[in-house]
Design a protein around this motif. Structure first.
Motif, PDB file in Angstrom:
ATOM      1  N   PRO B 474      -3.233  27.382  68.686  1.00 38.79           N
ATOM      2  CA  PRO B 474      -1.905  26.779  68.493  1.00 38.79           C
ATOM      3  C   PRO B 474      -1.880  25.284  68.747  1.00 38.79           C
ATOM      4  O   PRO B 474      -1.111  24.574  68.129  1.00 38.79           O
ATOM      5  CB  PRO B 474      -1.025  27.511  69.498  1.00 38.79           C
ATOM      6  N   GLU B 558       7.241  21.405  65.364  1.00 38.26           N
ATOM      7  CA  GLU B 558       7.681  21.763  66.712  1.00 38.26           C
ATOM      8  C   GLU B 558       9.191  21.638  66.829  1.00 38.26           C
ATOM      9  O   GLU B 558       9.806  20.766  66.215  1.00 38.26           O
ATOM     10  CB  GLU B 558       7.037  20.826  67.739  1.00 38.26           C
ATOM     11  N   ALA B 824       3.086  28.713  78.938  1.00 37.35           N
ATOM     12  CA  ALA B 824       3.280  28.987  77.519  1.00 37.35           C
ATOM     13  C   ALA B 824       3.482  30.472  77.252  1.00 37.35           C
ATOM     14  O   ALA B 824       2.922  31.325  77.937  1.00 37.35           O
ATOM     15  CB  ALA B 824       2.071  28.481  76.741  1.00 37.35           C
ATOM     16  N   MET B 826       3.495  32.920  73.781  1.00 35.69           N
ATOM     17  CA  MET B 826       3.293  32.922  72.347  1.00 35.69           C
ATOM     18  C   MET B 826       3.678  34.276  71.775  1.00 35.69           C
ATOM     19  O   MET B 826       3.330  35.317  72.331  1.00 35.69           O
ATOM     20  CB  MET B 826       1.828  32.630  72.018  1.00 35.69           C
ATOM     21  N   ARG B 827       4.422  34.223  70.681  1.00 36.95           N
ATOM     22  CA  ARG B 827       4.719  35.478  70.000  1.00 36.95           C
ATOM     23  C   ARG B 827       4.402  35.314  68.538  1.00 36.95           C
ATOM     24  O   ARG B 827       4.669  34.273  67.945  1.00 36.95           O
ATOM     25  CB  ARG B 827       6.178  35.870  70.198  1.00 36.95           C
ATOM     26  N   ASP B 850       4.269  39.620  73.892  1.00 36.48           N
ATOM     27  CA  ASP B 850       4.215  38.223  74.279  1.00 36.48           C
ATOM     28  C   ASP B 850       2.922  37.872  74.983  1.00 36.48           C
ATOM     29  O   ASP B 850       2.543  38.500  75.971  1.00 36.48           O
ATOM     30  CB  ASP B 850       5.389  37.882  75.216  1.00 36.48           C
ATOM     31  N   CYS B 882       3.749  32.213  64.052  1.00 35.86           N
ATOM     32  CA  CYS B 882       3.314  32.161  65.445  1.00 35.86           C
ATOM     33  C   CYS B 882       4.177  31.124  66.158  1.00 35.86           C
ATOM     34  O   CYS B 882       4.196  29.961  65.770  1.00 35.86           O
ATOM     35  CB  CYS B 882       1.840  31.774  65.491  1.00 35.86           C
ATOM     36  N   LEU B 884       4.989  29.289  69.668  1.00 38.46           N
ATOM     37  CA  LEU B 884       4.464  29.033  71.005  1.00 38.46           C
ATOM     38  C   LEU B 884       5.468  28.191  71.782  1.00 38.46           C
ATOM     39  O   LEU B 884       5.775  27.059  71.416  1.00 38.46           O
ATOM     40  CB  LEU B 884       3.140  28.271  70.914  1.00 38.46           C
ATOM     41  N   TYR B 886       6.144  26.189  75.062  1.00 35.44           N
ATOM     42  CA  TYR B 886       5.330  25.623  76.131  1.00 35.44           C
ATOM     43  C   TYR B 886       5.952  24.363  76.710  1.00 35.44           C
ATOM     44  O   TYR B 886       6.886  23.802  76.139  1.00 35.44           O
ATOM     45  CB  TYR B 886       3.917  25.322  75.614  1.00 35.44           C
TER      46      TYR B 886
END
Lengths: 767, 1167
Positions: B474, B558, B824, B826-827, B850, B882, B884, B886
């Motif tokens: 990512p 983002e 972080a 992520m899914r 997750d 995806c 993320l 964070y």
């Protein structure tokens, strides 16, 4: 010998001993009928200008169970070079060094004027004094700053070779390593976890590896020094370091959220301090000096939770059994105190906060180890600063007024047994032939440990006459008591002070008047008060008062002169005359009354009462009141509301407080500014006089009393009004007219009422 | 397979066969090159071998078989310069060159050549034993084989050196190949003609191999083992020359060939003896190589030149000179090796059928039989069965070459930017340098899939057994030419998302109703467009602001997260870095502590910064520890740092708050003072015990107290045996290897660290662990927390300041400076029909969807596997998103979104056409490496092999055009699957050699789990570069060569890198001048293998080599350890471990063997 008064005074000056009875009833039965027990107040290290210590070992009685020290009361056979022990009658050979002894060449200990003598002995390695500062850093910035300065200043007061250590605590406990260069290093402990001594020593790296032990002892000593030196360093070496370190102390950085108390780990800090010394310098004089600005709020020894909405326990809570942390905390500190005492270390507590700081729970630390207890409002007050400074004050000979690790051994002649002691000491559990089965105070032993003492430290020691009624003592027989105090002098010398006293026996049935005349009512009052206070620690307040009253009544019945059931006929002889009054004030004193005092204050007052000498104790019981006026020179006046007059300045010394009270008129004059007018310079002088006198008291007293300057109608006048005998109250004000004094708004009985009741009960045939 | 085969062939071929059999198939597989590439391959191979050959030529070449390929190349080279070098010998060859024609006759079938050799062998070796005997027969078969091929000499060439074939073959193949390449169809025809030639030609790259093998079998007979094969090719080439020249010659080659390969066993005995004789011839042999070139050149010259003029040339040059001298030496070695070989043989047998074959002649025979039937060449076989069989080894140059594939891709796709606008596009290989233009799909730098065409149904997926997985990185670093993802701010209400599945706005969302609503591309739910986001649509249904909004036009972008996306609904504080340094005796004594402290002083100025911020927002803290922990107060207001010791390790806590984590600039002087003093303070320490878990706990608590996320850099030296939580015991037990309990070596000793890791993840506390062990320290357990928190582990065994500091410091610098996100989550969302079901990587999962990582840096990769839960449609394809969430290094909370659209297919062929083998291997390796935690290693290996066999069998069955069962037909996209799979199987984790420690295995296991595709690619198939071939004047790398010892010339210097180590291998006969230039010493023997860096010398060669090394270092996320390996030195064993196409000492099969094995497996599945 003119009077008993002189005799008593002389004895006190020479030996530091005041007996309740200076002629002793010769039988057990009679003795118990005297009501006031045969007891004495002993000031083991009473300052003696004229007592140069001798540089040799004392000569001991060879009987293993006796071991009394050769003293002026012993029978000496100069030709046979023998001496007979006056306690066990064992005949002993003089040691070779005494070969030249003769009637004209006597060693000091045989001279009558050396009934108290001090020996300097060489025993074991001399270890320097140790001062371990345990500092609370959960303080206000200002307080902390003041405290830091005091501590820095104290470094200059310590003997240069003394070892000093520093532990700080807040949420965490930090043991500072002082030997390091450059970077300052400390060991940190969580404030919530109770650690065993072993754990603490392991964590501090104090435990010695097993290997060196096998290598033999020679290695051990140097190594021990290396280890301990990390935390305890000679002042002269790390003076600068420590000053910097203290200077850099920050307030506990952990955030304290609104409505919370800072987390203060006093319990753990003390535990670590004790553990540290225990691991490094057992059986060496050491002072743990705890400076705390609030109650312990976490971990073992916590006294109150950190929620501000829950107030710290009050007497009310305690009576209601509502003080959830008290028992546990007390137990924690008691354990510490006992450990500390076992190692000869003392714990001082300097608690400065507006609210309570948990002295109630922590008191045993100071009480059992002979440590100081100082209570103030803030570290930034002269009360604390000067008190603290005075800890390091020096005596006339330039030596610190402190001694450590004292071991008090009491020996009695056969007719007497030891019932116990009350004072800053712990029992050494030395059972012996002269230990009584009845205990008064800390009993069951003939030896006590006093971890720290100063020249004014005074113990009350209680005896029991065991001589049977049917075994009369020959005329002229004397009973003897010997006090042997071994201690570490502030110069680190081991010293032994031996005091041997003797008193005449008298048959109470035939010679009661002798006994009566030899009654020391001051000593008796203090001794009884100590018993009362001692009981009050463990018993309900009213029970103690009732006990005290009954004792007083019995005494009056025994020694008063009266006709049955005729109160008016009641008279007490001069030697007893003040005694009821002492008891009256004692009953009202904060030592027995908890009303209006917090548990901490009570503990504080009781602590000091249990260790001060007779004079100070009496002041505590019955404060002294001086009057200053234009009518004459300053004079002591009755501690009575009638002494409060408009045109007088009063100076009251309660030991804990010095109160200067301006009468109504004086106060008005002062407001009007007369003192500033040249023509009223005399008024200025009048105003100044009590101030000067107060200063004089302030200079010498330890701890520094609270200094209160007030006037008629001032809020602080309550300090005065609460002490004086309420002879005028709102109840009888008009009956007595406005002539004299100021009324005190109280329901307390006045001395007059008290005496009336006393007389009535004393003469009553019913009791 | 092998067994059967042996049985079959056994009789006819006799001894030789066994060996061959094994080889045969694989060899064939090998030879067949992908259709398209074939031509190239051929060419390449040629060159390749050429390079290598050069070295071997003398003695080895023949044996190595390289010659074959080499020959072609050499041809070119010869033309140019080789000749000069070789001159003496070479010239001889030239003469032989004349022979070629003659040989040509023989050539017809590569076999012929072989046969010749063998004959030669026989002659020479005759005395030896049966082995020689066998060979002859083999050779005979070949002849027949060749006969069929008749095509021409060319064909023969092809056979031999498939390379040579390249030229001619190329053409032929090209035709056939191309056809066949995709489907097997082409091959068959080729098969016939090629058959012989085919070996090399191999109709379709892969397919042909088979056919070849089949056909070949006869010829190949046994390829016995790859090794043998090589020899053959070489022989062939040489044969050409030899034939004419001297029979004697021939012997040498074989012997040599044998030596290197597995031959030793069978022939071993005989050959060795032969060897001595040969040596002399060997020299002459040397000649042959040269001759080969000639030959080759002669036939294909034009084409060849065209194809690989450059490389071959250079290659030749280099090698020739050295070769000569070495020759003598080589033979000797061979002898020695033979002897050894014998020993090993049995082992081999165990490992692979092929091996056994070698060991036991009888074995081989049978296989041939099978092969025969299948393969076209049968007639040939009949003609000369014995000969062929023994001879037949698969020509290593004929089997799919990773180098070739990589090179082709680089040439074909490296020049054009990769535009992501099209759905389901297969990106260029990771080894190709290409630019990406984001036009709606995430760059392959972020996501790579095993297949870009997903089967529509789960049945199809199951049938194919091709894992559907995406390898996601990512926060990948982009080259400077590409733009970073744009940061989009959707305002206070946060990113626009689908109401139901919560997918984020992306280019695939469909706006409807004039733009008032949008339909989710994942779940089809219709969501209102928030007023502030409304925009009109144009006539095509696109929003007018389509190009203004990254989230509508780009694959990666983002979002700025709102407070709702933050822990405790509070915006995060900037993260913190805590440096935790072991100061126990070992660490201090080795100088490590001082080194770290010195480095930190300057390194702290390079903490990651956000964008163009002036200074880093990251705060730093310091802890040292041994049995107890030391915290440091470095508050800026202090004159001196303060040290706080916490000895209560059983119940860790942080002793200070204020002053522990500080801004570097504010506390600079205090920090500097601290770093100066730490080494002094502990200089005299005698404490050897350490704790570990409390160290992590301390860091965790510190971050908790500071309410921020962060990273712990722990520098640790020993097994934590001090009394504390997480205390470990030494449980290293090599006896567990290959038992059911082996898995325990990979599992943590205690679950304590798992729980700790969980706490760390919850706080966003990432742990990077630098290990400096002198003995076992249980990486499997210590690594749990770093692993689960998304951290990295670095291990420097037997750390020595002089040799390892540079590597460590580089790693440290890179690790500290690299871009990193914290806390972080992520899914991966997918369109209806498939679902992310499994995840591999360094992270923690508290639920099934997750992926949580306390820290995620730009090198960390997560592999996600998808499974069908419904049908997909070809029309809509499949989408991945995806997301993320964070915290950036400045404490900003962000969402990084990567979108990728894939095609769906109903035809399996489509699936196989759009696969990416590198990614597949990445997945398979991670899958297997996780498997060892729960299953015996053998089970894991078997299941890997089985799955791959199924994948390939499915292709063969459903996609390949009908062909004989003996043919190994591989999908074009997966033709490297066998070789790569073999590398995975041989890796230290799955097949540890005796020198691999338990810690190494655990370390590698965890390392691989976070690797991206490029890293796994080079890790499993190391890059081998002939340094002496490097063009000093250009900044390009020399062409890589295949990882086989046969390819090494003792007159050259090679560089091998696998992402962890760089080896510089120096042949014994390297010119002194080169040695002088590179090492600054005057002779080979003076080269110190203690060097950790190459000396800085002012000459072009040194500069070039150093620049190559630097460049490679720059490409890797870790600084590789440089190891100088001198040929014949002790360390060479270590080096050989990385020559992954060869048999490994630990029992790993050679490429050819494994190919055979796979073929067997596939055939079993098919039958």
């Amino acid at each position: 010998m003119a009077t008993y008064l002189e005799f008593i005074q002389q004895n006190e000056e020479r030996d530091g001993v005041r007996f309740s009875w200076n002629v002793w009833p010769s039988s057990r039965l009679e003795a118990t009928r005297m009501v006031v027990p045969l007891a004495c107040l002993l000031t083991p290290l009473k300052e003696r200008l004229d007592l140069p210590p001798v540089q040799y070992e004392p000569v001991l009685c060879s009987r293993p169970t006796c071991k009394a020290v050769l003293n002026p009361l012993c029978q000496v056979d100069y030709r046979a070079k023998l001496w007979a022990c006056n306690f066990c009658f064992q005949r002993n050979q003089f040691p070779p060094a005494y070969a030249g002894i003769s009637e004209v060449n006597q060693p000091a200990e045989l001279m009558p004027q050396f009934s108290t003598i001090e020996y300097i002995v060489q025993r074991g390695p001399q270890t320097p004094l140790i001062f371990l500062y345990v500092v609370d850093i959960c303080l206000e910035e200002e307080d902390l700053q003041a405290l830091k300065e005091s501590l820095q200043m104290s470094l200059s007061l310590l003997p240069p070779d003394a070892l000093v250590g520093l532990i700080t605590f807040g949420r965490m406990v930090q043991v500072h390593e002082l030997s390091c260069e450059g970077i300052s290093k400390s060991y940190v402990f969580r404030g919530t976890k109770d650690l065993t001594a072993k754990q603490i020593q392991d964590m501090l790296g104090l435990s010695r590896p097993a290997v060196p032990m096998q290598q033999g002892r020679p290695l051990q000593t140097p190594e021990q020094h290396i280890i301990s030196s990390r935390f305890l360093q000679p002042v002269h070496k790390i003076d600068m370091n420590l000053t910097d370190l203290l200077g850099e102390l920050q307030r506990d950085p952990w955030p304290v959220t609104q409505g919370k108390r800072p987390l203060r780990s006093t319990g753990v800090a003390l535990s670590i301090a004790v553990g540290l010394l225990e691991g490094t310098f057992p059986n060496t004089g050491a002072r743990i000096m705890l400076f705390t600005g609030g109650p312990p709020t976490q971990g073992p020894g916590m006294v109150v939770g950190d929620e501000l909405k829950t107030p710290i326990r009050s007497w009310h809570d305690i009576e209601k059994d509502n003080a959830r942390f008290m028992k546990k905390a007390t137990k924690h500190y008691e354990t510490l105190a006992n450990r500390s005492a076992a190692n000869g270390h003392c714990i001082d507590i300097y608690a400065c906060a507006l609210d309570q700081t948990g002295l109630l729970e922590m008191k045993c630390c100071a009480n059992l180890t002979g440590g100081h207890m100082v209570m103030g409002d803030s570290f930034n007050t002269s009360l604390f600063k000067q008190t603290f400074q005075r800890v390091f004050s020096k005596g006339y000979n330039g030596e610190f007024r402190m001694a450590f690790g004292a071991n008090l051994d009491v020996k009695t002649s056969r007719e007497l047994k030891i019932a116990g002691a009350i004072g800053p000491c712990t029992s050494l559990n030395a059972k012996g032939p002269c230990v009584s089965e009845n205990e008064l105070g800390i009993g069951g032993t003939s030896q006590w440990k006093i971890c720290s003492l100063d020249p004014s430290t005074t113990l009350a020691i209680y005896f029991e006459v065991v001589n049977q009624h049917n075994a009369p003592i020959p005329q002229g027989g004397r009973g003897a008591v010997q006090f042997v105090t071994q201690y570490q002098h502030s110069s680190t010398q081991r010293r032994i002070r031996v005091t041997t006293i003797a008193r005449n026996w008298a048959d109470a049935q035939t010679q009661l008047q002798h006994i009566e005349a030899a009654f020391d009512q001051e000593a008796a009052a203090v001794l009884m008060a100590r018993l009362g206070v001692y009981r009050a620690e463990s018993e309900e307040g009213p029970d103690v008062l009732r006990w005290l009253d009954r004792q007083l009544i019995r005494l009056c019945q025994k020694f008063g002169q009266y006709n049955k059931d005729d109160p008016n006929s009641f008279r007490l002889s001069e030697s007893f005359s003040l005694y009821p009054q002492f008891i009256f004030h004692l009953r009202r004193s904060p030592f027995l009354q908890v009303f209006n005092n917090s548990p901490d204050e009570s503990s504080y007052y009781r602590h000091h009462f249990a260790r001060q000498d007779l004079t100070q104790s009496l002041i505590m019981i019955q404060p002294i009141l001086y009057a200053y006026s234009f009518h004459g020179p300053p004079e002591p006046v009755l501690l009575d509301s009638s002494s409060i007059l408009p045109d007088r300045i009063l100076l009251m010394d309660t030991f804990f407080q010095i109160v200067i009270y301006l009468g109504e008129t004086i106060a008005q004059w002062q407001k009007a500014g007369y003192q500033d007018m040249p023509e009223y310079e005399n008024f200025k002088h009048l105003l100044q006089a009590p101030l000067d006198d107060a200063q004089e008291i302030l200079q010498t007293r330890f701890p520094m009393p609270r200094y209160i300057h007030t006037e008629h109608g001032g809020s602080q006048a309550r300090f005065l009004l609460s002490k004086v005998n309420p002879s005028q109250t709102h109840n009888n004000l008009y009956a007595w007219g406005q002539e004299s004094g100021a009324p005190v708004l109280t329901d307390d009985v006045s001395l007059q009422v008290f005496m009336d009741h006393l007389k009535k009960l004393a003469v009553s045939s019913a009791s | 397979m092998s067994v059967n085969q042996q049985a079959h062939t056994g009789p006819p071929y006799g001894q030789p066969q066994p060996g061959y059999q094994g080889y045969q198939q694989p060899a064939y597989g090998g030879p067949s090159l992908p259709g398209v590439p074939q031509s190239q391959y051929g060419a390449y191979n040629g060159p390749m071998p050429g390079y290598q050959q050069p070295v071997p030529p003398q003695g080895y070449f023949p044996s190595l078989g390289f010659p074959s390929k080499g020959s072609p190349v050499s041809l070119n080279s010869d033309t140019s310069s080789l000749a000069p070098n070789f001159i003496g010998s070479l010239r001889a060859p030239p003469t032989s060159g004349a022979p070629p024609p003659a040989s040509g006759a023989s050539h017809p079938s590569g076999h012929l050549a072989y046969s010749q050799f063998e004959h030669g062998d026989v002659q020479n070796g005759i005395p030896a034993s049966a082995a020689p005997m066998q060979r002859p027969p083999a050779s005979q078969p070949f002849l027949p084989g060749s006969a069929p091929t008749p095509v021409s000499q060319i064909s023969t060439f092809q056979q031999y050196g498939p390379p040579p074939a390249s030229v001619q073959q190329l053409r032929n193949h090209m035709a056939g190949m191309t056809i066949g390449s995709t489907a097997a169809s082409a091959p068959p025809p080729a098969g016939l003609g090629y058959v012989s030639g085919s070996f090399s030609a191999t109709g379709s790259g892969l397919h042909t191999p088979y056919s070849a093998s089949q056909g070949a079998p006869p010829a190949t007979v046994s390829e016995g083992l790859p090794l043998t094969q090589p020899p053959f090719p070489g022989h062939t080439v040489s044969t050409q020359r030899l034939p004419t020249q001297v029979p004697g010659f021939t012997p040498p080659p074989p012997s040599t060939g044998v030596g290197p390969s597995s031959y030793p066993p069978t022939t071993a005995a005989p050959r060795p003896p032969a060897m001595p004789g040969p040596p002399l011839p060997g020299q002459t042999v040397a000649g042959p190589p040269s001759s080969q070139p000639n030959h080759v050149s002669s036939p294909p010259p034009s084409t060849m030149a065209g194809l690989h003029p450059g490389p071959p040339m250079s290659g030749l040059h280099g090698p020739p000179p050295p070769t000569h001298p070495p020759q003598p030496g080589y033979p000797m070695q061979q002898n020695g090796s033979f002897g050894q070989m014998r020993g090993p043989q049995p082992n081999y047998g165990g490992a692979y059928p092929g091996a056994p074959n070698y060991g036991s002649p009888p074995g081989p025979p049978p296989p041939p039989k099978r092969l025969d039937p299948d393969s076209i060449p049968s007639p040939q076989l009949n003609e000369l069965p014995p000969q062929q069989k023994p001879r037949h080894r698969i020509d290593p140059d004929a089997i799919p070459s990773p180098i070739q594939v990589i090179e082709d891709d680089r040439n074909n796709r490296g020049s054009e930017p990769f535009v992501t606008g099209v759905r389901g596009q297969v990106p260029p290989l990771v080894t190709t340098n290409f630019l990406v233009k984001d036009q709606g799909n995430a760059s392959p730098r972020y996501i790579r899939c095993t297949s870009y065409n997903i089967p529509c149904t789960s049945d199809m997926a199951k049938q194919s057994q091709v894992p559907l997985a995406a390898v996601i990185k990512p926060l990948a670093t982009l080259p400077p030419e590409e733009t970073l993802p744009y940061l989009v701010d959707h305002g206070e209400s946060g990113p626009v998302r689908c109401n139901r599945c919560k997918a984020y706005m992306c280019p695939f969302m469909q706006f409807i109703e004039g733009g008032r609503r949008f339909q989710c591309c994942f779940c089809s739910c219709v969501t209102e467009v928030p007023p502030h986001y409304f925009q009109h649509l144009d006539h095509t249904g696109k929003r007018v602001d389509f190009y203004d909004r990254p989230e509508l036009s780009l694959g990666s972008y983002e979002f700025l997260a709102t407070v709702d996306y933050c822990k405790n609904n509070k915006f995060p504080s900037p993260p913190a870095f805590i440096f935790m340094i072991d100061v126990s005796y070992n660490a201090v004594k080795s100088g490590l502590v001082r080194l770290i402290c010195e480095e930190l002083k300057s390194l702290l100025d390079y903490l990651p910064r956000e964008g163009n911020m002036e200074e880093s927002a990251i705060r730093v803290g310091f802890v040292t520890y041994n049995k107890v922990l030391h915290f440091y107060n470095v508050k800026s207001s202090l004159a001196q740092p303060q040290m706080m010791v916490v000895s209560d390790v059983a119940d860790m806590f942080v002793p200070l708050l204020d002053g522990f984590l500080v801004n570097v600039n504010e506390s600079r002087t205090v920090i500097a003072s601290l770093l100066d003093q730490i080494p002094e303070m502990f200089a005299d320490t005698r404490e050897t015990e350490t704790v570990f878990a409390p160290v992590i706990q301390a860091g965790l608590e510190a971050l908790k107290a500071a309410e921020c996320a962060g990273k712990l850099f722990i520098f640790h030296t020993s097994l934590p045996i001090a009394e504390a939580p997480g205390k470990l015991k030494n449980r290293d037990d090599r006896k567990l290897i290959n038992t059911d309990k082996e898995k325990t070596l990979f599992q943590p000793q205690t679950s304590f660290y798992n729980n700790l890791a969980k706490d760390c993840v919850a706080q966003g506390c990432c742990v990077d662990l630098f290990l400096f062990p002198n003995q076992y320290l249980d990486v499997a357990t210590l690594g749990v927390v770093p692993y689960q928190t998304g951290g990295s582990i670095y291990k420097y065994a037997y750390f020595q300041l002089e040799t390892d500091q540079y590597r460590f410091l580089n790693d440290l610098r890179r690790d500290v400076q690299k871009e990193v996100g914290f806390d972080a989550v992520m899914r991966v969302r997918t369109s209806t029909g498939i679902r992310a079901t499994d995840f591999f990587g360094a992270f923690y999962m508290s639920n099934t969807t997750d992926v949580e990582m306390a820290g995620l840096d730009c090198d960390k990769t997560i592999t996600v596997e998808f499974k069908h839960d419904d049908k997909l449609s070809e029309d809509s394809g499949a989408l991945l998103q995806c997301a993320l969430l964070y915290t950036s290094c400045a404490g900003q909370r962000r969402l990084r979104i990567h979108n990728l659209s894939l095609n769906c297919c109903t035809q399996l062929a489509d699936l196989y056409r759009n696969c990416e083998t590198d990614t597949l291997i990445n997945y398979l390796a991670k899958y297997a490496y996780r498997g060892v935690l729960s299953s015996p290693v053998k089970t894991v290996r078997d299941s890997l092999i089985n799955q791959c066999a199924q994948i390939l069998a499915c292709y063969r069955k459903n996609c390949a055009s009908p062909s004989s069962a003996g043919q190994l037909i591989l999908p074009e996209c997966m033709k490297l699957l066998p070789v790569y799979l073999n590398c995975v199987l041989k890796s230290d984790v799955l097949q540890p050699g005796p020198e691999v420690t338990t810690d190494d295995r655990a370390y590698i296991r965890q390392l691989v789990t976070s690797m991206d595709v490029a890293e796994t690619n080079v890790f499993f198939y190391p890059r081998l570069l002939p340094l002496t071939k490097a063009d000093v004047d250009s900044d390009s790398l020399p062409a890589a060569i295949r990882n086989s010892e046969e390819r090494l010339s003792k007159g050259d210097i090679y560089l091998l890198e696998n992402g962890l180590n760089v080896f510089v291998w120096v042949g014994v006969s390297v010119q002194q001048s080169l040695i002088q230039n590179l090492f600054g010493v005057s002779s080979f023997s003076q080269i110190s293998n203690a060097l950790s860096t190459l000396p800085v010398l002012e000459n072009p060669f040194s500069k070039k080599v150093r620049s190559i090394v630097d460049m490679l270092q720059g490409q890797r996320s870790r600084y590789m350890k440089l190891i100088i390996v001198k040929q014949e030195d002790k360390l060479e064993m270590l080096f050989k471990h990385f020559l992954v196409e060869d048999k490994s000492l630990s029992g790993g099969a050679s490429y050819v063997d494994f190919l055979c094995h796979m073929h067997k497996e596939i055939r079993q599945l098919l039958s």
